[in-house]
Motif scaffolding. Structure first.
Motif, PDB file in Angstrom:
ATOM      1  N   PHE A  26      71.844  33.710 -38.359  1.00 57.85           N
ATOM      2  CA  PHE A  26      71.979  32.481 -39.134  1.00 57.85           C
ATOM      3  C   PHE A  26      72.988  31.574 -38.466  1.00 57.85           C
ATOM      4  O   PHE A  26      74.044  32.014 -38.030  1.00 57.85           O
ATOM      5  CB  PHE A  26      72.404  32.810 -40.567  1.00 57.85           C
ATOM      6  CG  PHE A  26      72.578  31.605 -41.431  1.00 57.85           C
ATOM      7  CD1 PHE A  26      71.501  30.788 -41.713  1.00 57.85           C
ATOM      8  CD2 PHE A  26      73.813  31.276 -41.935  1.00 57.85           C
ATOM      9  CE1 PHE A  26      71.643  29.664 -42.498  1.00 57.85           C
ATOM     10  CE2 PHE A  26      73.970  30.170 -42.729  1.00 57.85           C
ATOM     11  CZ  PHE A  26      72.885  29.348 -43.013  1.00 57.85           C
ATOM     12  N   ALA A  27      72.667  30.288 -38.402  1.00 58.80           N
ATOM     13  CA  ALA A  27      73.535  29.280 -37.788  1.00 58.80           C
ATOM     14  C   ALA A  27      73.903  29.672 -36.358  1.00 58.80           C
ATOM     15  O   ALA A  27      75.036  29.522 -35.928  1.00 58.80           O
ATOM     16  CB  ALA A  27      74.776  29.038 -38.628  1.00 58.80           C
ATOM     17  N   GLN A  28      72.922  30.214 -35.645  1.00 57.50           N
ATOM     18  CA  GLN A  28      73.076  30.621 -34.244  1.00 57.50           C
ATOM     19  C   GLN A  28      74.197  31.637 -34.039  1.00 57.50           C
ATOM     20  O   GLN A  28      74.844  31.666 -33.003  1.00 57.50           O
ATOM     21  CB  GLN A  28      73.301  29.396 -33.356  1.00 57.50           C
ATOM     22  CG  GLN A  28      72.159  28.420 -33.421  1.00 57.50           C
ATOM     23  CD  GLN A  28      72.383  27.186 -32.584  1.00 57.50           C
ATOM     24  OE1 GLN A  28      73.439  26.990 -31.991  1.00 57.50           O
ATOM     25  NE2 GLN A  28      71.382  26.350 -32.523  1.00 57.50           N
ATOM     26  N   SER A  29      74.438  32.452 -35.049  1.00 52.89           N
ATOM     27  CA  SER A  29      75.489  33.465 -34.954  1.00 52.89           C
ATOM     28  C   SER A  29      74.944  34.819 -35.389  1.00 52.89           C
ATOM     29  O   SER A  29      74.462  34.965 -36.512  1.00 52.89           O
ATOM     30  CB  SER A  29      76.677  33.097 -35.846  1.00 52.89           C
ATOM     31  OG  SER A  29      77.594  34.173 -35.914  1.00 52.89           O
ATOM     32  N   SER A  30      75.064  35.797 -34.499  1.00 51.02           N
ATOM     33  CA  SER A  30      74.619  37.141 -34.863  1.00 51.02           C
ATOM     34  C   SER A  30      75.584  37.807 -35.841  1.00 51.02           C
ATOM     35  O   SER A  30      75.322  38.894 -36.325  1.00 51.02           O
ATOM     36  CB  SER A  30      74.462  38.014 -33.608  1.00 51.02           C
ATOM     37  OG  SER A  30      75.702  38.126 -32.936  1.00 51.02           O
ATOM     38  N   ASP A  31      76.693  37.125 -36.158  1.00 54.24           N
ATOM     39  CA  ASP A  31      77.649  37.626 -37.157  1.00 54.24           C
ATOM     40  C   ASP A  31      77.295  37.162 -38.567  1.00 54.24           C
ATOM     41  O   ASP A  31      77.964  37.547 -39.525  1.00 54.24           O
ATOM     42  CB  ASP A  31      79.070  37.146 -36.830  1.00 54.24           C
ATOM     43  CG  ASP A  31      79.606  37.755 -35.553  1.00 54.24           C
ATOM     44  OD1 ASP A  31      79.158  38.861 -35.185  1.00 54.24           O
ATOM     45  OD2 ASP A  31      80.459  37.118 -34.921  1.00 54.24           O
ATOM     46  N   GLN A  32      76.277  36.301 -38.692  1.00 52.26           N
ATOM     47  CA  GLN A  32      75.945  35.748 -40.005  1.00 52.26           C
ATOM     48  C   GLN A  32      74.482  36.018 -40.360  1.00 52.26           C
ATOM     49  O   GLN A  32      73.606  36.033 -39.500  1.00 52.26           O
ATOM     50  CB  GLN A  32      76.189  34.237 -40.043  1.00 52.26           C
ATOM     51  CG  GLN A  32      77.653  33.872 -39.889  1.00 52.26           C
ATOM     52  CD  GLN A  32      77.879  32.423 -40.200  1.00 52.26           C
ATOM     53  OE1 GLN A  32      78.025  32.069 -41.366  1.00 52.26           O
ATOM     54  NE2 GLN A  32      77.901  31.595 -39.179  1.00 52.26           N
ATOM     55  N   LEU A  33      74.255  36.178 -41.650  1.00 59.11           N
ATOM     56  CA  LEU A  33      72.933  36.432 -42.209  1.00 59.11           C
ATOM     57  C   LEU A  33      72.849  35.656 -43.516  1.00 59.11           C
ATOM     58  O   LEU A  33      73.804  35.642 -44.302  1.00 59.11           O
ATOM     59  CB  LEU A  33      72.785  37.940 -42.485  1.00 59.11           C
ATOM     60  CG  LEU A  33      71.666  38.405 -43.392  1.00 59.11           C
ATOM     61  CD1 LEU A  33      70.342  38.355 -42.641  1.00 59.11           C
ATOM     62  CD2 LEU A  33      71.936  39.842 -43.844  1.00 59.11           C
ATOM     63  N   LEU A  34      71.732  34.990 -43.748  1.00 56.43           N
ATOM     64  CA  LEU A  34      71.527  34.296 -45.017  1.00 56.43           C
ATOM     65  C   LEU A  34      70.367  34.964 -45.739  1.00 56.43           C
ATOM     66  O   LEU A  34      69.292  35.163 -45.160  1.00 56.43           O
ATOM     67  CB  LEU A  34      71.197  32.814 -44.803  1.00 56.43           C
ATOM     68  CG  LEU A  34      70.874  32.047 -46.082  1.00 56.43           C
ATOM     69  CD1 LEU A  34      72.131  31.859 -46.929  1.00 56.43           C
ATOM     70  CD2 LEU A  34      70.236  30.716 -45.774  1.00 56.43           C
ATOM     71  N   VAL A  35      70.599  35.334 -46.990  1.00 58.24           N
ATOM     72  CA  VAL A  35      69.562  35.930 -47.830  1.00 58.24           C
ATOM     73  C   VAL A  35      69.457  35.065 -49.081  1.00 58.24           C
ATOM     74  O   VAL A  35      70.470  34.743 -49.707  1.00 58.24           O
ATOM     75  CB  VAL A  35      69.928  37.384 -48.220  1.00 58.24           C
ATOM     76  CG1 VAL A  35      68.871  37.970 -49.136  1.00 58.24           C
ATOM     77  CG2 VAL A  35      70.104  38.235 -46.979  1.00 58.24           C
ATOM     78  N   GLY A  36      68.239  34.673 -49.424  1.00 56.60           N
ATOM     79  CA  GLY A  36      68.042  33.843 -50.610  1.00 56.60           C
ATOM     80  C   GLY A  36      66.843  34.310 -51.409  1.00 56.60           C
ATOM     81  O   GLY A  36      65.844  34.761 -50.853  1.00 56.60           O
ATOM     82  N   VAL A  37      66.946  34.198 -52.725  1.00 57.20           N
ATOM     83  CA  VAL A  37      65.845  34.514 -53.634  1.00 57.20           C
ATOM     84  C   VAL A  37      65.682  33.326 -54.558  1.00 57.20           C
ATOM     85  O   VAL A  37      66.654  32.861 -55.168  1.00 57.20           O
ATOM     86  CB  VAL A  37      66.132  35.801 -54.454  1.00 57.20           C
ATOM     87  CG1 VAL A  37      65.007  36.068 -55.438  1.00 57.20           C
ATOM     88  CG2 VAL A  37      66.343  36.978 -53.526  1.00 57.20           C
ATOM     89  N   TYR A  38      64.461  32.826 -54.658  1.00 58.06           N
ATOM     90  CA  TYR A  38      64.176  31.627 -55.445  1.00 58.06           C
ATOM     91  C   TYR A  38      63.123  31.964 -56.483  1.00 58.06           C
ATOM     92  O   TYR A  38      62.045  32.441 -56.150  1.00 58.06           O
ATOM     93  CB  TYR A  38      63.724  30.500 -54.519  1.00 58.06           C
ATOM     94  CG  TYR A  38      64.723  30.287 -53.408  1.00 58.06           C
ATOM     95  CD1 TYR A  38      65.874  29.554 -53.627  1.00 58.06           C
ATOM     96  CD2 TYR A  38      64.546  30.885 -52.165  1.00 58.06           C
ATOM     97  CE1 TYR A  38      66.820  29.389 -52.631  1.00 58.06           C
ATOM     98  CE2 TYR A  38      65.493  30.723 -51.160  1.00 58.06           C
ATOM     99  CZ  TYR A  38      66.622  29.977 -51.408  1.00 58.06           C
ATOM    100  OH  TYR A  38      67.564  29.829 -50.422  1.00 58.06           O
ATOM    101  N   ASP A  39      63.426  31.700 -57.731  1.00 58.74           N
ATOM    102  CA  ASP A  39      62.594  32.071 -58.864  1.00 58.74           C
ATOM    103  C   ASP A  39      61.870  30.834 -59.377  1.00 58.74           C
ATOM    104  O   ASP A  39      62.444  30.008 -60.079  1.00 58.74           O
ATOM    105  CB  ASP A  39      63.489  32.682 -59.946  1.00 58.74           C
ATOM    106  CG  ASP A  39      62.713  33.252 -61.112  1.00 58.74           C
ATOM    107  OD1 ASP A  39      61.484  33.415 -60.989  1.00 58.74           O
ATOM    108  OD2 ASP A  39      63.327  33.539 -62.145  1.00 58.74           O
TER     109      ASP A  39
END
Length: 83
Positions: A26-39
């Motif tokens: 995420f954001a060109q960084s292997s140190d970041q991950l974005l997880v999202g859930v949309y209902d």
């Protein structure tokens, strides 16, 4: 899913309106991950949740300093408000 219509009347297929996203790196960084859930809800819930699942990732990644830990501009809440 299946939405029951009452006794003896059968069932009607219902569109799953929920969406999820995993963005890594995420954001060109292997140190970041974005997880999202949309209902999603309502007559166009699947369209809204689909749109938001992409828009949030794009908007947050467009402001990398706001979502980079240690950055002097690190402000994830503000980045989410912008989304």
């Amino acid at each position: 899913g299946i939405k029951p219509r009452g006794i003896g009347t059968g069932a009607v297929a219902k569109i799953n309106q929920d969406r999820g996203v995993i963005s890594y790196p995420f954001a060109q960084s292997s140190d970041q991950l974005l997880v999202g859930v949309y209902d999603g809800h309502g007559p166009h819930g699947e369209r809204i949740s689909e749109h938001v699942s992409f828009e949030v990732v794009e908007t947050l990644e467009a402001n990398p300093l706001e979502i980079t830990p240690g950055s002097t501009e690190d402000d994830p809440p503000n980045a989410l408000r912008s989304a």
